[in-house]
Design an enzyme around this catalytic site. Structure first.
Site, PDB file in Angstrom:
ATOM      1  N   ASP A 123       2.503 -45.858 -20.095  1.00  0.00           N
ATOM      2  CA  ASP A 123       2.869 -47.228 -20.821  1.00  0.00           C
ATOM      3  C   ASP A 123       2.838 -46.835 -22.312  1.00  0.00           C
ATOM      4  O   ASP A 123       1.825 -46.626 -22.872  1.00  0.00           O
ATOM      5  CB  ASP A 123       2.168 -48.524 -20.693  1.00  0.00           C
ATOM      6  CG  ASP A 123       2.627 -49.674 -20.965  1.00  0.00           C
ATOM      7  OD1 ASP A 123       3.696 -49.470 -21.966  1.00  0.00           O
ATOM      8  OD2 ASP A 123       2.348 -50.942 -20.357  1.00  0.00           O
ATOM      9  N   ARG A 125       4.531 -48.628 -24.749  1.00  0.00           N
ATOM     10  CA  ARG A 125       4.808 -49.842 -25.562  1.00  0.00           C
ATOM     11  C   ARG A 125       4.069 -49.908 -26.888  1.00  0.00           C
ATOM     12  O   ARG A 125       2.925 -49.717 -26.700  1.00  0.00           O
ATOM     13  CB  ARG A 125       4.962 -51.098 -24.541  1.00  0.00           C
ATOM     14  CG  ARG A 125       5.980 -51.162 -23.681  1.00  0.00           C
ATOM     15  CD  ARG A 125       5.915 -52.470 -22.974  1.00  0.00           C
ATOM     16  NE  ARG A 125       4.892 -52.151 -21.900  1.00  0.00           N
ATOM     17  CZ  ARG A 125       4.929 -53.059 -20.680  1.00  0.00           C
ATOM     18  NH1 ARG A 125       5.593 -53.923 -20.767  1.00  0.00           N
ATOM     19  NH2 ARG A 125       3.706 -52.774 -19.819  1.00  0.00           N
TER      20      ARG A 125
END
Length: 191
Positions: A123, A125
């Protein structure tokens, strides 16, 4: 962080009437979608929805993104609150790499394995824009609509209280069941 923000505009939708404000950080633009009564709510319901062009716009059945977005918009229209449309496609690996990850998934990898094989973390983000949006909208306590424990941890780390977690549970199908199970088993998502 240099953030540009738009004026607030009205946005009538099939889910209800909202007010919107756009935020621009570097090359990414994000959206705050507020219920009409947002400013009157002491502890609003909030969903931080990560962009998914294939799901949100095209109706892909490989994920549960569009269903979660629709659920959140309908809930916010009814109960009051905010949806942040967080524009970091494919857990922030971009659309081109997301399609490459899809191709690896077609060969049997799960979403995490595909990202790792492409040289990314599971991930990528960055939620720093969420903090800026919260500051702009003067949010100190929220009720968070999420299954993702990382979002809860991040929001609490920026001194915004999460008074309640509302699950974002949607129907599974034969195309997304493996995707949802991967989020549950490997990323700790709460279902």
């Amino acid at each position: 962080m240099n953030i540009e923000k738009s004026n607030i505009a009205n946005l009538p939708t099939k889910h209800g009437n909202f007010r919107i404000r756009a935020y621009k950080e570097n090359h990414q633009e994000h959206l705050a979608i507020m219920s009409e009564n947002f400013e009157e709510i002491e502890t609003p319901y909030v969903r931080v929805h990560s962009e998914c062009l294939t799901g949100d716009a095209l109706g892909s059945l490989k994920c549960d993104c569009q269903a979660q977005l629709n659920l959140a918009l309908e809930f916010i229209a009814r109960e009051g609150g905010l949806v942040i449309y967080h524009r970091q496609e494919g857990r922030n690996i971009g659309l081109l790499n997301k399609v490459n990850a899809y191709a690896l998934q077609d060969q049997g990898r799960n979403t995490i394995e595909a990202n790792l094989e492409l040289g990314f973390k599971e991930d990528e983000r960055d939620y720093s824009i969420v903090e800026e949006i919260f500051k702009d909208l003067k949010l100190t306590n929220i009720k968070l609509i999420t299954n993702n424990p990382s979002k809860i941890e991040y929001i609490e780390s920026i001194n915004v209280g999460v008074e309640e977690r509302i699950p974002a549970i949607t129907e599974l199908n034969k195309h997304n069941i493996h995707y949802v199970e991967t989020k549950k088993k490997h990323m700790g998502h709460l279902f």
